[in-house]
Design an enzyme around this catalytic site. Structure first.
Site, PDB file in Angstrom:
ATOM      1  N   PHE A  15      24.677 -35.222 -43.013  1.00 48.38           N
ATOM      2  CA  PHE A  15      24.352 -34.687 -41.686  1.00 48.38           C
ATOM      3  C   PHE A  15      23.047 -35.310 -41.210  1.00 48.38           C
ATOM      4  O   PHE A  15      21.999 -35.124 -41.820  1.00 48.38           O
ATOM      5  CB  PHE A  15      24.214 -33.155 -41.670  1.00 48.38           C
ATOM      6  N   ASP A  67      16.282 -39.248 -45.136  1.00 53.05           N
ATOM      7  CA  ASP A  67      16.241 -38.260 -44.063  1.00 53.05           C
ATOM      8  C   ASP A  67      15.671 -36.960 -44.636  1.00 53.05           C
ATOM      9  O   ASP A  67      16.368 -36.202 -45.313  1.00 53.05           O
ATOM     10  CB  ASP A  67      17.646 -38.049 -43.497  1.00 53.05           C
ATOM     11  N   LYS A 123      11.874 -31.281 -37.343  1.00 53.16           N
ATOM     12  CA  LYS A 123      11.909 -29.837 -37.568  1.00 53.16           C
ATOM     13  C   LYS A 123      10.516 -29.231 -37.798  1.00 53.16           C
ATOM     14  O   LYS A 123       9.805 -29.006 -36.840  1.00 53.16           O
ATOM     15  CB  LYS A 123      12.887 -29.518 -38.691  1.00 53.16           C
TER      16      LYS A 123
HETATM   17  C1  LIG Z   1      18.540 -31.090 -38.290  1.00 59.01           C
HETATM   18  C2  LIG Z   1      18.741 -32.385 -38.949  1.00 59.01           C
HETATM   19  C3  LIG Z   1      18.850 -33.581 -38.210  1.00 59.01           C
HETATM   20  C4  LIG Z   1      18.880 -33.625 -36.702  1.00 59.01           C
HETATM   21  O1  LIG Z   1      17.764 -33.071 -36.100  1.00 59.01           O
HETATM   22  P1  LIG Z   1      17.853 -32.598 -34.559  1.00 59.01           P
HETATM   23  O2  LIG Z   1      16.436 -32.241 -34.225  1.00 59.01           O
HETATM   24  O3  LIG Z   1      18.783 -31.450 -34.499  1.00 59.01           O
HETATM   25  O4  LIG Z   1      18.356 -33.770 -33.790  1.00 59.01           O
HETATM   26  C5  LIG Z   1      18.952 -34.763 -38.916  1.00 59.01           C
HETATM   27  N1  LIG Z   1      18.991 -34.779 -40.254  1.00 59.01           N
HETATM   28  C6  LIG Z   1      18.908 -33.661 -40.995  1.00 59.01           C
HETATM   29  C7  LIG Z   1      18.924 -33.753 -42.485  1.00 59.01           C
HETATM   30  C8  LIG Z   1      18.805 -32.423 -40.365  1.00 59.01           C
HETATM   31  O5  LIG Z   1      18.751 -31.306 -41.110  1.00 59.01           O
END
Ligand SMILES: *Cc1c(COP(=O)(O)O)cnc(C)c1O
Length: 409
Positions: free
Chosen positions: A151, A236, A265
């Site tokens: 994700f 990520d 985040k």
């Molecule tokens: C939430 C998330 C994203 C995307 O972030 P957004 O601010 O919603 O675009 C990408 N990678 C990971 C692992 C995430 O948890």
């Protein structure tokens, strides 16, 4: 209230708000039927005054706790001074943000963006450009390896390499140049590398997939393979970063350093969308003026908020607290010994309870927990993700465990 409420009462109850939302909103989410109006620390309150322990933390965006007073003060102070200059001009917060995030995460270079997905997109662009200009990959041939059940956000390119059919269906055609390998399998990654491979994009722990922790040594092996094969390792850490797993970055658990680390985040403590690509190699230098950007990326309000969000994480001991409270939470959950539970796992305060397939799905238990004053979110039908803000106390952890025990009967 606006004209729309002239001939009818303004919404007051949970049901009122839900009906209004259903009337006007896109239906791309299926939230719990709780309408929140206030938050403080680990707690949130709904419009009818009920209090809940937040065990989702906005998918780890509010690691520092809801409405952290020092971040709030930084936000309001900066908002009264200067909010947006665009990058056509410089602002006095950006350089300080750069210096402070580099010191906090032990990196050399920063590219600021807004949402997490934009940080991912930026890293993919950077990796491709590096591949052509430094590694010498023939034009248009760059390949990027990603993992199954990944994700990384919701843009077209990102959903194009998702393995979740719901995220993908009827959104094509997609960006070419991606290959999927099984998560946690370094051999499969190695075998998928070609002379045109420029990067691997991987989560240290897969959050959305259900808090999937790869085998010990996986990230170390990926690191070795990347160094040997000249492949950019992109981690990520948008969900795992900033203390969630009990370390500043989850990569520290394996003692590795990625070539690009993506954060978002909790970089703003939930006040504002702030994301960034962090890098230690020459990859950032391939970008020349005009080749990439964002109107809001690196704006002074974002920078001031992020600076304080980083500061309180460290000054208030939240990362250490996540490690201690995470261990306490996992031990407590494991001790429940419910026959409904198949697995309890996690790292720091990134925790999940996986239910047996015949337990009837996680959603029902999530609703039970809501009635008991605990807000969480199911993921993939059978898993309940538990990720409270990092400011949670031992008593609050024990209180939550009691609620889980009651709901998992
Ligand atoms: C939430 C998330 C994203 C995307 O972030 P957004 O601010 O919603 O675009 C990408 N990678 C990971 C692992 C995430 O948890």
């Amino acid at each position: 209230m606006d004209a729309i409420f002239e001939n009818q009462p303004a919404p007051r109850t949970t049901a009122d708000y839900i009906a209004l939302e259903a009337l006007y909103g896109a239906t791309n989410y299926k939230p719990l039927d709780v309408v929140l109006t206030r938050g403080q620390g680990v707690f949130v309150w709904d419009v009818e005054g009920r209090k809940y322990l937040d065990c989702l933390s906005a998918y780890s965006a509010v690691n520092q706790g809801h409405c952290h007073p020092r971040i709030l003060a930084a936000l309001t102070e900066q908002a009264q001074r200067l909010t947006l200059t665009s990058r056509a001009f410089r602002n006095d917060q950006l350089a300080l943000f750069y210096a402070e995030i580099c010191a906090a995460t032990n990196t050399h270079k920063v590219l600021p963006m807004n949402s997490g997905a934009e940080a991912v997109e930026s890293a993919l662009k950077l990796a491709r450009k590096w591949g052509y200009e430094v590694k010498g990959v023939p034009e248009g041939q760059a390949e990027i390896i990603v993992c199954s059940e990944n994700f990384h956000g919701r843009t077209l390119t990102i959903v194009g390499f998702s393995t979740d059919p719901v995220s993908q269906r009827n959104f094509g055609p997609f960006t070419p140049g991606f290959r999927v390998v099984p998560y946690g399998d370094a051999d499969a990654f190695e075998a998928a590398i070609t002379p045109n491979t420029v990067a691997i994009l991987v989560e240290p722990i897969q959050g959305e997939a259900g808090v999937i922790i790869p085998p010990d040594g996986y990230l170390r092996r990926v690191r070795e393979i990347c160094s040997r094969e000249r492949v950019v390792m992109v981690l990520d850490e948008i969900q795992t970063g900033f203390g969630r797993t009990g370390k500043m970055l989850a990569e520290e658990h394996e003692g590795v350093e990625a070539d690009m680390t993506l954060v978002g985040k909790a970089l703003s403590g939930g006040f504002y969308p702030v994301s960034a690509v962090l890098s230690n190699i020459e990859v950032m230098e391939v970008l020349k003026p005009g080749e990439h950007g964002s109107t809001f990326g690196g704006n002074p309000l974002a920078c001031a908020v992020a600076r304080m969000a980083l500061r309180v994480l460290r000054e208030e001991g939240m990362i250490e607290n996540a490690a201690v409270m995470g261990a306490r939470l996992q031990a407590g959950l494991a001790a429940i010994g419910s026959p409904l539970v198949r697995d309890v796992r996690g790292r720091g305060l990134m925790t999940a309870v996986e239910l047996h397939p015949d337990a009837g799905g996680a959603r029902g238990y999530v609703k039970r927990l809501q009635e008991l004053g605990v807000l969480c979110k199911e993921t993939h039908d059978h898993t309940i993700r538990i990720a409270p803000p990092l400011v949670i106390t031992g008593e609050e952890v024990d209180w939550a465990v009691e609620r889980f025990a009651a709901s998992l009967r």
